[in-house]
Design a protein around this motif. Structure first.
Motif, PDB file in Angstrom:
ATOM      1  N   ILE A 338      33.484  45.930  55.327  1.00 35.74           N
ATOM      2  CA  ILE A 338      33.425  45.861  53.681  1.00 35.74           C
ATOM      3  C   ILE A 338      34.642  46.788  53.430  1.00 35.74           C
ATOM      4  N   LEU A 339      35.876  46.393  53.371  1.00 37.33           N
ATOM      5  CA  LEU A 339      36.980  47.313  53.492  1.00 37.33           C
ATOM      6  C   LEU A 339      37.203  47.990  52.037  1.00 37.33           C
ATOM      7  N   ASP A 340      37.840  46.983  51.164  1.00 38.06           N
ATOM      8  CA  ASP A 340      37.993  47.659  49.914  1.00 38.06           C
ATOM      9  C   ASP A 340      37.007  46.966  48.874  1.00 38.06           C
ATOM     10  N   GLU A 341      35.871  47.770  48.646  1.00 36.42           N
ATOM     11  CA  GLU A 341      34.918  47.388  47.710  1.00 36.42           C
ATOM     12  C   GLU A 341      35.636  47.304  46.452  1.00 36.42           C
ATOM     13  N   LEU A 342      35.848  45.999  46.191  1.00 40.17           N
ATOM     14  CA  LEU A 342      36.301  45.909  44.819  1.00 40.17           C
ATOM     15  C   LEU A 342      35.269  45.729  43.706  1.00 40.17           C
ATOM     16  N   LYS A 343      35.344  46.693  42.859  1.00 40.81           N
ATOM     17  CA  LYS A 343      34.324  46.631  41.852  1.00 40.81           C
ATOM     18  C   LYS A 343      34.968  46.128  40.504  1.00 40.81           C
ATOM     19  N   ASN A 344      34.023  45.424  39.778  1.00 46.09           N
ATOM     20  CA  ASN A 344      34.530  44.785  38.394  1.00 46.09           C
ATOM     21  C   ASN A 344      35.088  46.014  37.658  1.00 46.09           C
ATOM     22  N   GLY A 345      36.208  45.856  37.055  1.00 44.26           N
ATOM     23  CA  GLY A 345      37.147  46.864  36.385  1.00 44.26           C
ATOM     24  C   GLY A 345      38.271  47.641  37.192  1.00 44.26           C
ATOM     25  N   ASP A 346      38.135  47.490  38.350  1.00 46.24           N
ATOM     26  CA  ASP A 346      39.396  48.109  39.155  1.00 46.24           C
ATOM     27  C   ASP A 346      40.495  47.435  38.965  1.00 46.24           C
ATOM     28  N   PHE A 347      41.544  48.332  39.053  1.00 49.50           N
ATOM     29  CA  PHE A 347      43.010  47.667  38.848  1.00 49.50           C
ATOM     30  C   PHE A 347      43.298  46.916  40.187  1.00 49.50           C
ATOM     31  N   VAL A 348      43.693  45.672  39.958  1.00 51.12           N
ATOM     32  CA  VAL A 348      44.633  45.144  41.203  1.00 51.12           C
ATOM     33  C   VAL A 348      45.963  44.767  40.950  1.00 51.12           C
ATOM     34  N   VAL A 349      46.728  44.573  42.015  1.00 51.82           N
ATOM     35  CA  VAL A 349      48.038  43.961  41.783  1.00 51.82           C
ATOM     36  C   VAL A 349      48.208  42.810  42.417  1.00 51.82           C
ATOM     37  N   HIS A 350      48.437  41.642  41.670  1.00 50.05           N
ATOM     38  CA  HIS A 350      49.012  40.444  42.147  1.00 50.05           C
ATOM     39  C   HIS A 350      50.475  40.351  42.450  1.00 50.05           C
ATOM     40  N   GLN A 351      50.687  39.817  43.575  1.00 47.74           N
ATOM     41  CA  GLN A 351      52.265  39.747  43.997  1.00 47.74           C
ATOM     42  C   GLN A 351      53.265  39.074  43.012  1.00 47.74           C
ATOM     43  N   ASP A 352      52.376  38.123  42.402  1.00 49.40           N
ATOM     44  CA  ASP A 352      53.620  37.481  41.440  1.00 49.40           C
ATOM     45  C   ASP A 352      53.437  38.012  39.928  1.00 49.40           C
ATOM     46  N   TYR A 353      52.173  38.591  39.551  1.00 53.54           N
ATOM     47  CA  TYR A 353      52.085  38.789  38.162  1.00 53.54           C
ATOM     48  C   TYR A 353      51.788  40.281  37.705  1.00 53.54           C
ATOM     49  N   GLY A 354      51.823  41.009  39.172  1.00 49.28           N
ATOM     50  CA  GLY A 354      51.632  42.309  38.698  1.00 49.28           C
ATOM     51  C   GLY A 354      50.087  42.842  38.197  1.00 49.28           C
ATOM     52  N   GLU A 389      40.922  30.829  48.021  1.00 40.30           N
ATOM     53  CA  GLU A 389      41.944  30.596  49.090  1.00 40.30           C
ATOM     54  C   GLU A 389      43.093  31.497  49.114  1.00 40.30           C
ATOM     55  N   ASN A 390      43.535  31.940  47.917  1.00 37.69           N
ATOM     56  CA  ASN A 390      44.684  32.705  47.749  1.00 37.69           C
ATOM     57  C   ASN A 390      44.450  34.368  47.614  1.00 37.69           C
ATOM     58  N   LEU A 391      43.204  34.749  47.821  1.00 36.03           N
ATOM     59  CA  LEU A 391      42.885  36.009  47.435  1.00 36.03           C
ATOM     60  C   LEU A 391      43.804  37.052  48.141  1.00 36.03           C
ATOM     61  N   TYR A 392      44.690  36.618  49.470  1.00 36.54           N
ATOM     62  CA  TYR A 392      45.434  37.472  49.937  1.00 36.54           C
ATOM     63  C   TYR A 392      46.629  37.887  49.052  1.00 36.54           C
ATOM     64  N   LEU A 393      46.829  37.159  48.035  1.00 36.68           N
ATOM     65  CA  LEU A 393      47.867  37.711  47.022  1.00 36.68           C
ATOM     66  C   LEU A 393      47.587  38.919  46.171  1.00 36.68           C
ATOM     67  N   ILE A 394      46.344  39.293  46.255  1.00 44.81           N
ATOM     68  CA  ILE A 394      46.120  40.553  45.261  1.00 44.81           C
ATOM     69  C   ILE A 394      45.499  41.690  46.274  1.00 44.81           C
ATOM     70  N   ASP A 395      45.879  42.838  45.766  1.00 41.96           N
ATOM     71  CA  ASP A 395      45.432  44.025  46.640  1.00 41.96           C
ATOM     72  C   ASP A 395      44.990  44.965  45.368  1.00 41.96           C
ATOM     73  N   LYS A 396      44.087  45.916  46.025  1.00 40.63           N
ATOM     74  CA  LYS A 396      43.465  47.045  45.215  1.00 40.63           C
ATOM     75  C   LYS A 396      44.752  47.811  44.667  1.00 40.63           C
ATOM     76  N   TYR A 397      44.870  48.311  43.393  1.00 42.04           N
ATOM     77  CA  TYR A 397      45.978  49.141  42.997  1.00 42.04           C
ATOM     78  C   TYR A 397      45.541  50.566  43.448  1.00 42.04           C
ATOM     79  N   LEU A 398      46.630  51.277  44.007  1.00 40.11           N
ATOM     80  CA  LEU A 398      46.551  52.607  44.535  1.00 40.11           C
ATOM     81  C   LEU A 398      47.700  53.193  44.025  1.00 40.11           C
TER      82      LEU A 398
END
Length: 977
Positions: A338-354, A389-398
């Protein structure tokens, strides 16, 4: 000590318990009793005080239950229990407490009974098993980590019959294909009956304590009445023992007598030793024959015995000695699942939409078919639904800690423009990195001749044995010197894992070859600390060590410059002051924590190090992908094994109160240590000082924060190091590289406001030497803390092992480390897109330049009206589903999908139709994304659009989901080549 125990055991008939001071002594004694074929059981050193929260002692409690359980199962009469005194001052579980529970493969299985029984054994129900005394029940799979087992166990069922019982690997969560026929489960502390369990729970609820969660793991030990007093057995102590405010006279009356014939032997076993003792009978123990053979002995008086034991004693006519060294405990990283436990309300970055806000998983029906999506909120309450299936497009915002990004707007091209701008910038940075490396590759470095015999002598004088990693990195560096290529190596290691020792190894080789070395550090504190270390270590090898920073007098500076002009080989440690010094004779440059130097200073460093070997050291790791992108430019080494003497930091999460703070501060002052106190708010830091003085009068407090100028900061820190203060009260400024071995207690206020990575780094500031470190995370009021935050904090208590960089924190750190390494800080754009996307873009540019790989990503738009998702009836926890979605979305080959499919079946039971269809959907994506840009389906018709826009049509045999998938997979596989 071994000699006395050896003689005692030769004529001992009835003693059952041996008492000693600590773990180290217990280990030495166990070697002796094992040697004399006693069945030996060693209890851990358990130093809790009545009422303490025991989650931070979980390791010791599990061990106590495991050892006593096997002690009672051992039928051999010749058995002995060895224990540190602190442990035996408590009553401990006896034979009646440790009744095991058995499960047999061929018997009918009653789920309800099992659930009840496991609770009565003190096990905790969790969703993923990672530690002892945990159990997880999912559909027809049970995972349990028994206290008496090295590995956790997975039991799978068919209806109420047990299909298999196997061990599984805690890191991959995959089972090991070896069938067990039965399972015995040892209780945690006590095996309760129903009535006892109810009474115990009442007692727990009424127990007055500071803990956040009252359960068996935090307070159970104090609430069980029928434990056994092991001091009522026949015991003897190895020496007189003393503990503050405890009367131990009754123990000190029974001491093992001084040895008459044998003495303890401390020596290094060289040829001379054996020549000197050639008329004694010698028994040499070694764990393999090679250890013995390398001494090349041909004396008649020596007998070799293959054994793992370490016993060294001598009498006038015989010697028993061991060539074994104590094996290090390998640090086990916790599961990285369980690497990045994304919690509701966390900021994420989408490769195309920011940048958007993560809202969780949503199940939605699209043209009659059910699918799962990740929902992300953008500006103006817009919502993006991302197919899983396209979840790889987002990453947790750091971003940098404390920075809150603004949400991007969907449909506006702002983010795309920002990315284009940044791409141009990155191309420049990447080109610089590559060009600098190309220039350096043409340089012929100074010719360093390594004298390996002399190096070995230097290593042997370290006062400790190197870790496996240290040996490896030292060998790599010396090899770089030998093969005459210019070195550019990055060494990363947790603080206190021995980077400086590796650096000294390199300096030693350089100076002994007649050249000089420069050692750059970012602060005067570090230059002062390193100077002391190097001076002491190089003293007997007469290597000149100098220090150059703003505390160096003009006369000293002149002397140093003269020596460098005369090309006398030496090593100079310094801050940026050293950047302006010329040296013809320079062969090696070492830079510690490079990312803490300013931009101009970094440029100057590059300039100076053009013609020398370069070793950069850092306490933050870098991501593997970045390491690969840089592989043709920099070499990368890490140290991951902690030094022998280091202890885990005891961690407590408590509600803030004066009694607790006073006790923590006084305990540290009693052992002449110092304290860090973190108060992360500059405006009220003065009030906090008064609050502390009110609790402990005459406390000498130093205040530091970012508004104090750096010159004052450095001077004050040097005074603190010199013990002119007791307590450093500061904002989280301390997490950046202040390394003081005498500070072993840290208190963090409002801990629930910090991220996991920050908390982990703050804790890493104490427990740097061989003293026990203590870390207190304080919260204002537990009623106001959310359940999740409480869980997270409590997990830190039991997760205090070394080098753990607790996976989540580790991931954050890696990404920040990657940013630091490449001098990311100059770029203002980083904050708006976050570190992870920034690094990914930079890696793409580097790969394009060094490996000529294209950057264009192939994207495939999949619109198939089929029901496909990981079923929440199979995998009920959102975070586990998310993690699997993430891993599946990153798969590059069909075989990877099959591997994950096997893992899901193994961990969660048989696949249902929807889950199976989702896995097939991922396979379709993998087979198609290189050739097609979209695939859509309506009823039985499937349309595939190629990259050039041409279309292909195929028909399935019916509109059923499985027929559509079958037709499509078949078609793609046929045309694969």
């Amino acid at each position: 000590m071994q000699a006395a125990f050896y003689e005692f055991l030769q004529n001992n008939i009835h003693t059952k318990v041996i008492i000693c001071e600590d773990d180290k002594e217990a280990d030495l004694l166990a070697q002796v009793s094992n040697f004399q074929s006693y069945k030996t059981f060693v209890l851990p050193d358990f130093r809790a005080e009545f009422g303490d929260d025991l989650r931070s002692f979980s390791k010791e409690l599990f061990e106590i239950c495991r050892v006593l359980d096997s002690y009672y199962k051992e039928k051999e009469k010749k058995k002995i229990l060895i224990s540190p005194i602190a442990t035996l001052l408590h009553k401990l579980p006896g034979e009646s407490n440790l009744k095991n529970y058995y499960i047999y493969k061929n018997e009918k299985f009653d789920f309800l009974k099992f659930k009840e029984q496991i609770e009565y054994l003190g096990y905790e129900f969790v969703d993923i098993v990672q530690d002892k005394a945990e159990v997880s029940i999912r559909g027809d799979v049970i995972d349990i980590f028994c206290i008496n087992k090295e590995k956790p166990i997975r039991i799978s069922f068919f209806a109420d019959e047990i299909e298999s019982i196997r061990e599984f690997d805690i890191n991959t969560q995959k089972s090991i294909p070896y069938e067990l026929q039965e399972l015995e489960i040892c209780p945690f502390l006590n095996s309760f009956s129903k009535e006892e369990y109810e009474n115990f729970n009442k007692k727990l609820e009424n127990f007055q304590s500071q803990t956040l969660i009252n359960d068996i793991h935090s307070l159970g030990f104090w609430c069980i009445d029928n434990f056994f007093d092991y001091l009522s057995l026949d015991f003897i102590s190895i020496k007189p023992l003393y503990i503050d405010d405890k009367d131990l006279n009754f123990i000190n009356e029974k001491i093992i007598p001084e040895p008459k014939n044998f003495k303890d032997l401390q020596s290094s076993y060289t040829k001379d030793f054996f020549v000197f003792h050639q008329n004694k009978k010698i028994k040499a123990l070694a764990r393999n024959e090679a250890l013995f053979k390398q001494l090349e002995l041909d004396f008649k008086n020596i007998v070799f015995e293959k054994s793992d034991l370490r016993i060294n004693i001598i009498s006038k006519d015989e010697i028993i000695l061991s060539l074994n060294k104590k094996e290090r405990k390998e640090v086990k990283r916790k599961s990285s699942l369980i690497l990045d436990e994304l919690k509701n309300g966390d900021f994420v970055v989408h490769q195309d939409y920011g940048v958007g806000k993560f809202l969780g998983l949503e199940m939605i029906q699209v043209s009659g078919a059910k699918k799962e999506f990740v929902a992300i909120a953008y500006q103006n309450q817009d919502k993006l639904l991302l197919p899983v299936e396209n979840l790889y497009l987002i990453d947790k915002y750091l971003g940098s800690s404390g920075f809150i990004p603004t949400l991007d707007r969907l449909g506006k091209m702002n983010f795309a423009k920002l990315k284009e701008k940044l791409k141009a910038k990155l191309l420049v940075i990447a080109t610089q990195i590559v060009n600098l490396a190309a220039k350096r590759a043409l340089i012929k470095p100074k010719d360093i001749k390594v004298d390996f015999a002399l190096q070995a002598q230097f290593v042997s004088k370290a006062g400790f044995s190197y870790t496996k990693d240290q040996n490896k990195v030292c060998a790599e560096i010396l090899e770089d010197f030998e093969n005459n290529k210019i070195m550019d190596r990055l060494l990363s290691a947790d603080v206190g894992f021995g980077k400086t020792e590796v650096a000294m190894n390199a300096i030693f080789a350089v100076v002994k070859s007649g050249f000089s070395a420069f050692f750059f550090v970012p602060t005067t504190l570090l230059s002062y600390q390193h100077f002391k270390t190097l001076k002491k270590r190089f003293n007997e090898f007469n290597i000149a060590v100098f220090k150059l920073d703003r505390f160096t007098s003009a006369k000293e500076k002149k002397d140093i410059l003269t020596k460098l002009k005369e090309q006398k080989p030496c090593v100079v440690i310094g801050t940026h002051t050293l950047l302006n010094v010329e040296c013809e004779n320079l062969a090696l440059i070492i830079v510690d924590e490079e990312h803490k130097f300013g931009v101009k200073q970094k440029e100057k460093l590059k300039e100076i190090s053009k013609n020398s070997h370069l070793l950069s050291m850092s306490a933050t790791p870098i991501p593997r992908s970045l390491n690969q992108a840089l592989s043709s430019i920099k070499s990368y080494s890490t140290l991951q094994t902690p030094p022998e003497e280091r202890l885990d930091v005891r961690t407590f999460v408590k509600e803030k109160n004066e009694v607790l703070i006073k006790e923590a501060i006084m305990r540290e002052l009693r052992r002449r240590g110092q304290i860090f106190y973190i108060h992360n708010h500059i405006a009220s830091i003065q009030e906090c000082k008064e609050y502390l003085l009110n609790i402990v009068k005459n406390l000498r407090i130093l205040i530091l924060h970012s508004k104090i100028d750096s010159k004052t900061q450095e001077e004050e820190i040097l005074k603190f190091e010199d013990k002119q203060y007791d307590l450093l009260l500061c904002t989280s400024i301390v997490e950046s590289g202040i390394d003081l071995a005498n500070v072993n207690t840290i208190l963090v206020e409002k801990a629930d406001y910090f991220g996991m990575a920050d908390l982990h780094q703050l804790r890493g500031r104490v427990g740097r030497s061989n003293k026990q470190g203590y870390c207190y995370y304080l919260i204002e009021n537990k009623e106001n803390v959310s359940k999740d935050a409480l869980k997270r904090l409590v997990s830190l208590e039991s997760n205090s092992f070394l080098g753990s960089g607790s996976i989540l924190a580790y991931h954050d750190l890696e990404i920040r480390g990657g940013g630091n390494l490449l001098g990311v800080d100059q770029s203002g754009h980083i904050e708006q897109i976050g570190y992870s996307l920034y690094l990914k873009m930079l890696e793409d540019e580097l790969n394009a330049l060094t490996k000529n790989e294209s950057i264009e990503e192939d994207k495939l738009d999949l619109r198939l009206s089929i029901n496909a998702f990981l079923n929440n009836e199979l995998i009920s926890e959102d975070r586990l589903r998310l993690e699997l979605y993430r891993r599946l979305s990153k798969c590059q080959s069909v075989s990877e999908v099959y591997e994950i499919q096997g893992e899901i079946e193994d961990r969660f039971g048989k696949l249902d139709i929807y889950t199976k269809q989702f896995l097939e959907l991922i396979m379709i994506k993998i087979l198609a994304y290189k050739r097609y840009k979209s695939i859509t389906s309506y009823e039985m018709n499937i349309q595939l659009t190629k990259k050039d826009g041409s279309k292909e049509l195929i028909k399935a045999s019916s509109k059923d989901d499985d027929d559509v998938i079958y037709a499509l997979l078949n078609y793609l596989r046929k045309n694969e080549n």
